[in-house]
Design an enzyme around this catalytic site. Structure first.
Site, PDB file in Angstrom:
ATOM      1  N   ALA A  63       0.969  -1.271   0.072  1.00 41.27           N
ATOM      2  CA  ALA A  63       0.090   0.140  -0.004  1.00 41.27           C
ATOM      3  C   ALA A  63       0.846   1.308   0.038  1.00 41.27           C
ATOM      4  CB  ALA A  63      -0.898   0.089   1.144  1.00 41.27           C
ATOM      5  N   GLY A 102      -0.799  -5.356   0.477  1.00 44.38           N
ATOM      6  CA  GLY A 102      -1.927  -5.314  -0.346  1.00 44.38           C
ATOM      7  C   GLY A 102      -1.866  -6.218  -1.712  1.00 44.38           C
ATOM      8  N   GLU A 105      -2.699  -9.612  -1.168  1.00 40.61           N
ATOM      9  CA  GLU A 105      -4.164  -9.535  -1.136  1.00 40.61           C
ATOM     10  C   GLU A 105      -4.698  -9.586  -2.436  1.00 40.61           C
ATOM     11  OE1 GLU A 105      -5.187  -7.920   3.279  1.00 40.61           O
ATOM     12  OE2 GLU A 105      -4.135  -6.411   2.314  1.00 40.61           O
ATOM     13  N   GLU A 125       2.562  -6.518   7.070  1.00 39.31           N
ATOM     14  CA  GLU A 125       2.152  -5.423   8.154  1.00 39.31           C
ATOM     15  C   GLU A 125       2.537  -5.507   9.349  1.00 39.31           C
ATOM     16  OE1 GLU A 125      -0.472  -6.264   4.422  1.00 39.31           O
ATOM     17  OE2 GLU A 125       0.716  -7.493   5.724  1.00 39.31           O
TER      18      GLU A 125
END
Length: 685
Positions: A63, A102, A105, A125
């Site tokens: 991200a 992300g 994901e 994370e």
């Protein structure tokens, strides 16, 4: 304005490419472009399958961290994942590099994943005090199993594509043309005319974990036992556990709640501060990557503990190293010690015999500086004696061609004075490694008055090549880290005489978050190291000096500030030391009293922060955030507190200043004299 996502059609397969260099971070603008392109593709009746990939050397590396903690901007990563997941046609993630956070994901929202062998995958994370916030804790257990998902998510570790393939995270490895193979896979799956099960609906590995819930919980508890006091790993583990006990949508909502809680936590703010601080520390005005010189071979003078560690740091990066010592016996002993270190790694399974052999093969040695003639960098790593270092640098300047960078590993001495012993001070700088040099991440790059931008650029680039976190500092006694360490430790002797025993002081530090207390660390490093340095500078530390005179040098002698019975690595209180301290206090007329943990921390940590303010004031550190990078990566300051200067702001700069002023008035000790820069630290970054 160009779009950050684009689509091309290949025989009915839509190839959607993310193009947001350098790492394809999922910022707001990229998300908007990607959502728009995918919406068009999903709605098109001409598209039989979709391949999602990234440009350059990354799929998506995560991200945009600068957006964390701000109000969400639509479309979110979750919105894009839902769009992909709801697509009935087969979707394939073609992973060409890093798929992290992300990015992974996003890849797990696809039906299938194909990756190059060089790709790296992970959900890191927790390193930022967070947990995956777009379904990572729910989809990963459905692909790899709950235990393997715990390992990746709670530790934040990355894995290679081959391992990812072995555990079910990647469906196929591409040994050739990734896009050609991904398109072929997409066409084959589209031709099957069957349903493609989204990851969220895959329950076989969840069911298997439920059958061994006790095993899952034991594994979880073992992982968390090493991360006590940290909120992010706890919530990450809880969220993975929810995959076994809650419906998918309920667990997903809980995950999002955990993410928002962590995003506003002090823990995450501190770790995000360090994330950006490390990147800023590696940048210098007027110093560009293009100015860096090529470093093909490295020379090292001095094959003691430090020199051997520095040699291994370069050998581990695949670089040839020439090691020099004063006599053949010392040289042979050093080469044997390095070989033994690699043999131990092979025995533990941390290194293959082939790789160990390659590293040993890159090492050569000599008792002559003639072998440095073709080195691009030579590092001096002898003991801290200015006269000796100046002699060595004069000889190195004569033995190496102009342009060869000459570096000193000094942790205290004046780099400018050392550089003056050569005829090319522009090529001289400090490279202060931390012990063990092949393990510790920090590298203090000491900029002399005449160090050239090219030499600095080379050092910065080289630091990253060997896996170090570089911080450029100025010349001054102890530079940044050791200058502050001296201030932190200045009160330790007095605290002992007033009644705080070494065990109590060590425990206060560990409770604060340090991995070891100051006396445990001294025992590990060896009391004789500090004793030798004090004598060289005409300084004393009565308790520590007395222990050294008794032959108590720490773990290597089985006795230091603590006892180490039967070769134990864990110290226990020693009544003999406590008796010595009480006798010395009585002779000094100091009545013992109870000393609280709070007082121990105030009298040690506040002067450390004050010294940090002084090095910013003097320009030795460019910014307070650089100091945080130094202390977290080189001295073990707890990362989740953000470093000493970040922690000081939360503690209260005015409170620290008042405490120091009172102590200075009461004692006259210079380490308590408040720096004028202290109240200005909040604006120093």
């Amino acid at each position: 304005m160009s779009r950050l996502a684009a689509c091309t059609i290949h025989d009915g397969v839509a190839v959607v490419t993310i193009d947001n260099p350098p790492v394809n971070a999922l910022g707001a603008r990229l998300r908007g472009d990607l959502f728009a392109v995918l919406s068009e593709v999903v709605a098109s009746p001409e598209v039989a399958a979709i391949v999602l990939t990234g440009s350059g050397r990354n799929f998506v590396a995560g991200a945009d961290i600068s957006e964390i903690g701000r109000p969400p901007v639509e479309p979110t990563v979750t919105s894009i994942i839902e769009l992909i997941e709801d697509c009935e046609r087969p979707t394939i993630a073609a992973i060409n590099g890093n798929a992290l956070g992300g990015g992974l994901e996003l890849a797990m929202a696809c039906h299938y994943r194909v990756a190059t062998p060089e790709a790296r995958l992970g959900l890191p994370e927790v390193r930022l005090g967070l947990l995956p916030g777009a379904g990572g804790t729910q989809r990963l257990p459905r692909l790899v199993g709950a235990a393997a998902a715990l390992d990746m998510i709670v530790t934040g570790s990355e894995i290679g594509a081959r391992k990812a393939s072995g555990i079910g995270l990647v469906d196929a490895l591409s040994e050739g043309d990734l896009m050609r193979e991904a398109i072929a896979l997409a066409q084959a799956r589209a031709a099957e005319n069957g349903s493609h099960v989204a990851v969220r609906y895959r329950e076989d590995k969840i069911a298997a974990a439920k059958r061994d819930l006790a095993g899952f919980e034991a594994h979880r508890d073992a992982l968390l036992s090493k991360r006590r006091g940290l909120r992010a790993p706890q919530l990450a583990a809880l969220s993975v556990g929810n995959a076994l006990t809650l419906p998918f949508d309920d667990a997903l909502a809980a995950e999002r709640g955990f993410f928002l809680e962590l995003a506003s936590s002090d823990e995450s703010k501190a770790l995000r501060h360090l994330f950006f601080a490390e990147r800023e520390a590696a940048k210098l005005d007027g110093v560009t990557k293009e100015a860096a010189r090529a470093v093909r071979r490295v020379g090292i003078v001095g094959a003691g503990t430090m020199g051997r560690g520095i040699a291994m740091a370069f050998l581990n990066a695949g670089m040839p190293v020439a090691l020099a010592e004063t006599d053949e016996e010392a040289l042979a002993k050093a080469i044997e010690a390095i070989s033994a270190s690699y043999a131990a790694l092979v025995r533990r399974g941390s290194l293959s015999e082939e790789e160990a052999s390659a590293r040993r093969g890159n090492l050569s040695g000599s008792v002559s500086y003639d072998m440095f003639a073709d080195c691009d960098l030579v590092i001096e790593a002898v003991f801290e004696d200015m006269a000796l270092k100046k002699t060595i640098f004069a000889a190195l300047a004569a033995a190496t061609p102009a342009g060869t960078i000459l570096a000193t590993n000094t942790s205290w001495l004046d780099v400018n004075e050392i550089a003056a012993a050569t005829d090319r001070p522009q090529d001289v700088l400090g490279l202060h490694f931390f012990s063990p040099a092949h393990v510790m991440k920090l590298l203090e790059i000491v900029r002399g008055e005449r160090t050239s931008p090219a030499a600095l650029a080379t050092a910065l680039k080289l630091a990253r090549r060997i896996g170090k976190v570089p911080v450029v500092v100025g010349v001054g006694y102890g530079f940044v880290g050791n200058r502050m360490l001296a201030a932190r430790n200045a009160e330790l002797e007095r605290l002992m005489l007033e009644g705080a025993m070494p065990t109590q002081i060590d425990r206060a530090f560990r409770d604060f978050g340090w991995p070891m207390g100051p006396f445990e660390m001294t025992d590990l490093a060896g009391l004789d190291v500090g004793w030798r340095n004090r004598r060289a500078h005409g300084k004393t530390a009565p308790v520590a000096d007395a222990l050294c005179e008794m032959g108590r040098f720490g773990q290597k002698t089985g006795r230091g500030f603590h006892l180490y019975p039967d070769g134990s690595r864990k110290g226990v209180p020693d009544p003999e030391v406590e008796k010595l301290i009480r006798t010395m206090a009585e002779e000094a007329g100091i009545a013992p009293r109870a000393v609280s943990f709070a007082e121990i921390l105030e009298r040690t940590h506040y002067p450390m922060v004050n010294a940090g303010a002084q090095v910013v004031e003097e320009g030795i550190a460019r910014r307070a955030a650089d100091i945080d990078v130094v202390w977290v990566n080189g001295y073990g300051f707890p990362a989740w507190k953000g470093g000493p200067m970040f922690w000081a702001r939360k503690e209260g700069l005015s409170r620290i200043e008042r405490f120091l002023a009172r102590q200075f008035e009461a004692t006259g000790s210079e380490h308590f004299r408040p720096s004028p820069m202290l109240p200005l630290l909040a604006a120093s970054d």
